[in-house]
Design a protein around this motif. Structure first.
Motif, PDB file in Angstrom:
ATOM      1  N   THR A  43       0.839  -1.196   0.000  1.00 48.78           N
ATOM      2  CA  THR A  43       0.000   0.000   0.000  1.00 48.78           C
ATOM      3  C   THR A  43       0.877   1.250   0.000  1.00 48.78           C
ATOM      4  O   THR A  43       1.941   1.279   0.620  1.00 48.78           O
ATOM      5  CB  THR A  43      -0.950   0.043   1.215  1.00 48.78           C
ATOM      6  N   ILE A  44       0.411   2.264  -0.720  1.00 47.53           N
ATOM      7  CA  ILE A  44       1.108   3.548  -0.800  1.00 47.53           C
ATOM      8  C   ILE A  44       0.143   4.620  -0.326  1.00 47.53           C
ATOM      9  O   ILE A  44      -0.898   4.861  -0.953  1.00 47.53           O
ATOM     10  CB  ILE A  44       1.569   3.854  -2.243  1.00 47.53           C
ATOM     11  N   ILE A  74      -3.094   3.767  -2.339  1.00 42.97           N
ATOM     12  CA  ILE A  74      -3.040   2.870  -3.482  1.00 42.97           C
ATOM     13  C   ILE A  74      -2.749   1.467  -2.961  1.00 42.97           C
ATOM     14  O   ILE A  74      -1.853   1.281  -2.133  1.00 42.97           O
ATOM     15  CB  ILE A  74      -1.940   3.315  -4.472  1.00 42.97           C
ATOM     16  N   VAL A  75      -3.501   0.483  -3.444  1.00 44.24           N
ATOM     17  CA  VAL A  75      -3.360  -0.900  -2.982  1.00 44.24           C
ATOM     18  C   VAL A  75      -2.961  -1.769  -4.170  1.00 44.24           C
ATOM     19  O   VAL A  75      -3.655  -1.793  -5.194  1.00 44.24           O
ATOM     20  CB  VAL A  75      -4.670  -1.420  -2.349  1.00 44.24           C
ATOM     21  N   SER A  80       3.820  -1.337   3.634  1.00 40.33           N
ATOM     22  CA  SER A  80       3.214  -0.020   3.470  1.00 40.33           C
ATOM     23  C   SER A  80       4.308   1.026   3.315  1.00 40.33           C
ATOM     24  O   SER A  80       5.371   0.923   3.927  1.00 40.33           O
ATOM     25  CB  SER A  80       2.342   0.336   4.684  1.00 40.33           C
ATOM     26  N   THR A  81       4.026   2.022   2.482  1.00 42.26           N
ATOM     27  CA  THR A  81       4.921   3.149   2.336  1.00 42.26           C
ATOM     28  C   THR A  81       4.072   4.388   2.116  1.00 42.26           C
ATOM     29  O   THR A  81       2.842   4.312   2.073  1.00 42.26           O
ATOM     30  CB  THR A  81       5.917   2.937   1.176  1.00 42.26           C
ATOM     31  N   PHE A  98       9.475   0.785  -2.811  1.00 43.39           N
ATOM     32  CA  PHE A  98       8.796   1.221  -1.591  1.00 43.39           C
ATOM     33  C   PHE A  98       9.759   1.394  -0.423  1.00 43.39           C
ATOM     34  O   PHE A  98       9.342   1.637   0.704  1.00 43.39           O
ATOM     35  CB  PHE A  98       7.686   0.240  -1.190  1.00 43.39           C
ATOM     36  N   SER A  99      11.065   1.282  -0.672  1.00 40.35           N
ATOM     37  CA  SER A  99      12.037   1.391   0.415  1.00 40.35           C
ATOM     38  C   SER A  99      12.047   2.796   0.992  1.00 40.35           C
ATOM     39  O   SER A  99      11.813   3.775   0.276  1.00 40.35           O
ATOM     40  CB  SER A  99      13.438   1.039  -0.084  1.00 40.35           C
ATOM     41  N   PRO A 100      12.337   2.928   2.287  1.00 39.23           N
ATOM     42  CA  PRO A 100      12.408   4.258   2.909  1.00 39.23           C
ATOM     43  C   PRO A 100      13.412   5.152   2.188  1.00 39.23           C
ATOM     44  O   PRO A 100      14.493   4.713   1.815  1.00 39.23           O
ATOM     45  CB  PRO A 100      12.875   3.948   4.344  1.00 39.23           C
TER      46      PRO A 100
END
Length: 360
Positions: A4-5, A217-218, A226-227, A250-252
């Motif tokens: 998820t975004i 967004i899924v 999750s990001t 999606f990495s930090p």
């Protein structure tokens, strides 16, 4: 399960659709490394590999840790450029710590969901990166050791390698597909501007949706991560050579990116993993398999199935309901009777759907 975004408060203009030369080139390199993931591209993979000079093929093997199991985040740009050189210039501006962490993370089974110390400065992170690389093989270990010892030299070597791939096969391939990718991105941008984010995101893939209630967004994936766009934005990159993968950054510390299969006429939409699971579970029961055997030969009523298999009509009805809910049956009426029949096309696709869900 899903990625998820969070896009709460994100203006529509910060949702971007654009093709990426670097993203497409590294999707091609993944196909060359793992052709079994891409049966529809097996002909392209065989033909391209046959044209590679042995020296270039050897160098690709040395660097394939960057794109084989997973691609390093900097290889899927959050801000796509017009040319491969533009995007590689942007990669050159990334600090060594971020570049090295992304390169070594691509060797792991899953990307981190929390910030991790730099392997260049933290001994524990360095040892973990080296141990992971050694567990994956001598080539991966050698690449990791060189990268940690001399990041600028390895970064320059990787850039030269990608330029050589551009000359060897990418320029011609990009010329053939660039207009298609540009048109796909433009069509979704038009949807975004005219009908809003939900319509544009739904057009990406049946595996991608916008949860408007939670402003996120899924993406259907066999992982839970999750990001957040954090007001910076999110990028969608169409791809020809990425199919069937939905590749997500999606990495930090990195702008969220979704590289998705561009729309192509005649190709079926991907099936969500929960639907695949429901179909497999429906077929796991021995009684339902017996019913499917009969239904594969043509339409039958509940009463006919009960008599043939010596079952009660209510028991047959319960099993048929499970199969129908899973989308494995079709029905038609004959007077006051309902005829059930096995959907042969859906059953024939089940193996491919399973593989696509796992690879997605």
């Amino acid at each position: 399960m899903s990625v998820t975004i969070d896009i709460a408060g994100l203006p529509p203009e910060r949702i971007r659709f654009a093709p990426s030369p670097l993203g497409e080139l590294t999707a091609m390199l993944h196909v060359l490394s793992e052709p079994g993931h891409h049966p529809a591209l097996s002909g392209w993979a065989v033909a391209t590999a046959a044209l590679l000079e042995p020296e270039l093929a050897d160098r690709l093997l040395e660097a394939e840790t960057l794109w084989r199991s997973a691609r390093a985040d900097f290889l899927i740009p959050g801000r796509p450029g017009l040319t491969l050189a533009d995007e590689l210039d942007a990669v050159d501006r990334i600090e060594d710590e971020a570049y090295v962490a992304a390169a070594l993370t691509s060797q792991r089974a899953s990307a981190p969901i929390h910030p991790i110390p730099s392997p260049l400065t933290d001994p524990a992170a360095r040892n973990l990166a080296l141990d992971t690389a050694r567990a994956r093989g001598p080539q991966q270990a050698a690449f990791a050791e060189l990268l940690l010892a001399d990041p600028p030299a390895v970064r320059a070597w990787v850039r030269r390698l990608l330029h050589d791939c551009e000359e060897a096969f990418f320029t011609d391939a990009w010329q053939r597909i660039r207009n298609h990718l540009t048109a796909d991105a433009r069509q979704k941008t038009d949807l975004l501007m005219r009908q809003g984010p939900a319509k544009a995101i739904a057009a990406v893939s049946s595996a991608v949706t916008l949860d408007e209630t939670r402003h996120r967004i899924v993406i259907d994936k066999l992982q839970d991560v999750s990001t957040s766009a954090d007001g910076d934005g999110v990028t969608f990159i169409p791809s020809i050579h990425g199919r069937p993968h939905l590749t997500i950054v999606f990495s930090p510390g990195w702008r969220p990116v979704v590289q998705y299969p561009a729309a192509e006429p005649g190709l079926p939409h991907p099936i969500p993993p929960d639907v695949v699971q429901r179909r497999l579970e429906a077929l796991a029961h021995p009684v339902r398999i017996r019913l499917c055997r009969t239904l594969s030969r043509g339409g039958h009523t509940t009463g006919e199935l009960a008599a043939f298999w010596q079952l009660s009509a209510p028991a047959v009805s319960r099993h048929l309901a499970v199969l129908k809910k899973a989308g494995l049956l079709t029905t038609r009426r004959r007077g006051r009777y309902v005829l059930y029949e096995l959907d042969l096309d859906t059953c024939a696709r089940l193996g491919f759907d399973l593989l696509e869900a796992v690879l997605r």
